[in-house]
Motif scaffolding. Structure first.
Motif, short mmCIF file in Angstrom:
data_model
loop_
_atom_site.label_atom_id
_atom_site.label_comp_id
_atom_site.label_asym_id
_atom_site.label_seq_id
_atom_site.Cartn_x
_atom_site.Cartn_y
_atom_site.Cartn_z
N VAL A 157 0.86 -1.19 0.00
CA VAL A 157 0.00 0.00 0.00
C VAL A 157 0.90 1.25 0.00
O VAL A 157 1.81 1.35 0.82
N GLU A 180 -5.00 0.96 4.31
CA GLU A 180 -5.24 1.71 3.08
C GLU A 180 -5.76 3.12 3.33
O GLU A 180 -5.68 3.98 2.45
N THR A 223 -1.95 3.91 -4.57
CA THR A 223 -1.75 2.77 -5.47
C THR A 223 -1.22 1.60 -4.65
O THR A 223 -1.02 1.72 -3.44
N THR A 224 -1.06 0.47 -5.32
CA THR A 224 -0.31 -0.63 -4.69
C THR A 224 0.99 -0.74 -5.49
O THR A 224 0.96 -0.73 -6.72
N CYS A 280 -4.52 -2.51 -7.45
CA CYS A 280 -5.19 -1.53 -6.59
C CYS A 280 -6.61 -1.30 -7.09
O CYS A 280 -7.59 -1.33 -6.33
#
Ligand code: PRX
Length: 649
Positions: free
Chosen positions: A270, A413, A476-477, A484
């Motif tokens: 994350v 998140e 975003t991831t 994401c």
């Protein structure tokens, strides 16, 4: 230090909440005025630019700052001699360390230079694997000072988990310790890092801080001692090191990556960015806990999790607070340790997890004897739903019915708290997180994504989504934006889906009921069922497995594993040994936190004709609900269920 954005009444909460939804840019731009910017305006684009389809969220892009100047430098003139961190060691007889804002600033400047000297540059990923000592905060802020992206890994994760994260983040630098003290245990951190680095060709440097004096291997050209590196900087630069400018960062430059589990695949990184996270952690810290300058704030989390990032490091330091940092565990040397700490340091706010409360409750009243808890003003909980019994115990025996309890709901998140009462300002309701913070617009939806408008008894019930971006939302991831989008933004159109189910009452209060996806919450630690299954399936002799959660008195949820062994490996007299092997395997692959609480060997898993495991049935059996298993007619082999129910093959 004053907080112009601190909400002081219920009425003001409603006004601010409304304003924040009607004019988010204006509202957060006002909050942003309380911070130090290298350049606040004009933004290169808009104050807020967003859509939940790509998704793309940008707050104040084009504005420039360094978050550590906000955590440290701007406090030096006003509160430089105030303690930033009071550190309570694992061993209650060891000396307490107090780091004032000035001292912490100096250490961070020196360590930032150590990182520069070792080749770390803006944007590089630095993995941090340390115990709960002040140097961990120094390492985190040292990275942020030079614009390197930190990725802290909790000390309970295995070498394999670290290796996966290093690979995913393409990290070239590691900061670690020889070992960490946790209760009666020493955890050999450097040795675990060494295992994680077998075959790794990316990592260039490992900086090792000494804490336990455990013998460690030091590889020439790769491993260096923290102490030597700092000494070099101090000798060569003296006070000049304090004048080296911090790196100028864009509001939207990444600040850190934190890996967390989802319902599928390996944990994902994350990504949080600089300005939005800064605003969100400060705003929520000051408002939810109603922090007043000078108060001692004790968050019992580990910095390896998001709670420690946001409410030990960033939120409190940004607010110029005094934060108590604890190296050990609540039950060592005895179950009165938290209460000793509250008494010893005159703690004003205690922020902990329901699992800790339940565990301490189980020791009865003895550990509370002769402990003066009268300094406490506010109590908080986080990480999992709190049951009413634990809530009342916390209220009565710890808060003596005088301290508001904030039940704070949020996620890795979300960067910071999204739904919670504000201590003493908005009403508490046992086991309800209550109202959304300004900037947060929650909605409950049904399976189809339609907003739930029909009451079930006294409340609405549905899946919890958020329909607009608050400053602290993940961006975003790491390395996989599509993941994401898929994970959070594709289930329901134009909504961020939390993975949690919730109730809402007619006053707009929320009660979080727990995850509705395949994510487990074990003692407040988040794990994916798929992740645990993958680890089990890696054991020789395992054909397949299915993992579900079940209610656990202390942990909230326990891990129940159904495991199919191949015939050759199945000897009933060895079941206990095989279970031990399985636990060792899972520990090795993920870490001790993922060890199943219950293992049942079965000859097959209940599957539909299309090969899908019927988890619903497995969950019911794990919960001990053997009747009413629902429709089993679509099963390929209904007999499997009888065998599982009997618990033997
Ligand atoms: O299920 C919710 C639960 O913890 C999940 C998030 O886990 P993690 O990312 O590890 O962050 C934990 C600390 C913020 C959520 O999806 N959760 C967190 N806080 C609460 C909660 N469940 C109920 N009540 C809470 N206060």
């Amino acid at each position: 230090m004053s907080y112009p954005f601190q909400i002081k009444s219920l009425e003001q909460y409603h006004i601010d909440y409304k304003k924040s939804l009607e004019d988010p840019e204006g509202f957060w731009s006002g909050v942003a005025d309380s911070f130090e910017w290298r350049k606040k305006q004009p933004f290169s684009k808009k104050g807020l630019d967003w859509n939940f389809t790509e998704p793309s969220v940008k707050w104040f892009e084009g504005a420039k700052l360094n978050i550590t100047e906000n955590c440290l430098d701007r406090h030096l003139d006003s509160i430089g001699d105030r303690p930033a961190i009071i550190w309570e060691p694992n061993d209650p007889n060891e000396k307490v360390r107090t780091l004032t804002y000035k001292v912490l600033h100096k250490k961070v400047c020196e360590f930032a230079q150590v990182l520069r000297n070792n080749g770390v540059k803006k944007g590089d990923r630095v993995c941090i694997y340390m115990g709960m000592i002040p140097e961990l905060v120094v390492a985190v802020l040292g990275c942020a000072r030079i614009g390197a992206i930190h990725s802290v890994i909790f000390g309970g994760f295995s070498a394999q988990s670290i290796a996966d994260r290093l690979y995913d983040a393409e990290a070239e630098y590691i900061i670690t310790c020889d070992g960490a003290f946790r209760g009666a245990k020493d955890i050999p951190l450097k040795s675990i890092i060494d295992d994680a680095l077998i075959g790794n060709r990316t990592v260039k440097r490992v900086i090792v801080h000494t804490r336990t004096r455990t013998p460690v291997s030091m590889i020439k050209g790769r491993d260096v001692w923290w102490r030597d590196e700092v000494e070099d900087v101090v000798e060569s630069m003296h006070e000049e090191v304090l004048k080296v400018p911090a790196e100028e960062m864009d509001a939207e430059d990444p600040l850190f990556i934190l890996y967390t589990s989802g319902s599928t695949g390996k944990p994902k990184g994350v990504v949080h960015t600089t300005a939005g996270y800064m605003l969100w952690t400060t705003y929520t810290f000051v408002n939810v806990f109603q922090y007043n300058p000078g108060d001692v704030f004790f968050c019992t989390a580990d910095i390896g999790w998001i709670t420690g990032h946001s409410y030990i490091v960033y939120g409190p330091l940004l607010a110029g607070a005094t934060c108590l940092m604890f190296e050990g565990i609540p039950t060592w040397p005895d179950a009165g340790r938290f209460w000793d700490i509250v008494d010893k340091h005159k703690v004003n706010t205690l922020y902990t997890a329901p699992t800790a409360i339940r565990s301490l409750m189980s020791y009865g009243m003895d550990p509370l004897k002769d402990k003066d808890l009268s300094s406490l003003k506010v109590l908080g909980t986080v990480g999992e739903p709190i049951n009413e019994e634990a809530w009342h115990w916390y209220d009565e025996h710890i808060g003596k019915k005088k301290c508001p309890i904030v039940d704070t709901w949020w996620q890795t998140e979300t960067g910071g708290i999204l739904i919670s009462n504000l201590a003493g300002v908005t009403p508490a309701k046992p086991s309800w997180a209550t109202l959304p913070l300004p900037g947060v617009k929650p909605v409950l939806v049904d399976e189809k994504g339609e907003e739930v408008t029909e009451l079930t008894d006294t409340h609405y019930s549905g899946n919890l989504c958020l329909t607009m971006p608050w400053p602290g939302i993940l961006r975003t991831t790491w390395g996989d934006h599509e993941r994401c989008r898929q994970t959070y933004f594709s289930t329901y159109e134009n909504k961020y889906f939390t993975g949690d189910g919730a109730f809402k009452d007619e006053e707009g209060n929320f009660r979080i009921t727990g995850r509705v996806d395949d994510v487990l919450n074990v003692s407040g630690h988040r794990l994916g069922t798929a992740e645990v299954e993958n680890a089990i399936n890696m054991m020789a002799g395992v054909v397949e497995s299915a993992v579900v959660g079940y209610p656990h008195e202390l942990k909230g949820q326990g891990i129940y594993a159904y495991v199919v062994l191949d015939g050759r490996n199945r000897h009933e007299e060895d079941d206990q040994l095989t279970k031990q092997d399985l636990l060792a395997t899972v520990s090795r692959i993920i870490g001790p936190i993922a060890k199943p609480d219950k293992i049942q060997f079965v000859s097959a898993l209940p599957k539909t004709r299309s090969g899908k495991i019927m988890r619903r049935i497995l969950r019911k059996v794990a919960e001990g609900e053997l009747e009413n298993l629902g429709d089993t007619s679509t099963l390929l082999d209904p007999a499997v269920v009888d065998e599982i129910k009997e618990g033997k093959i």
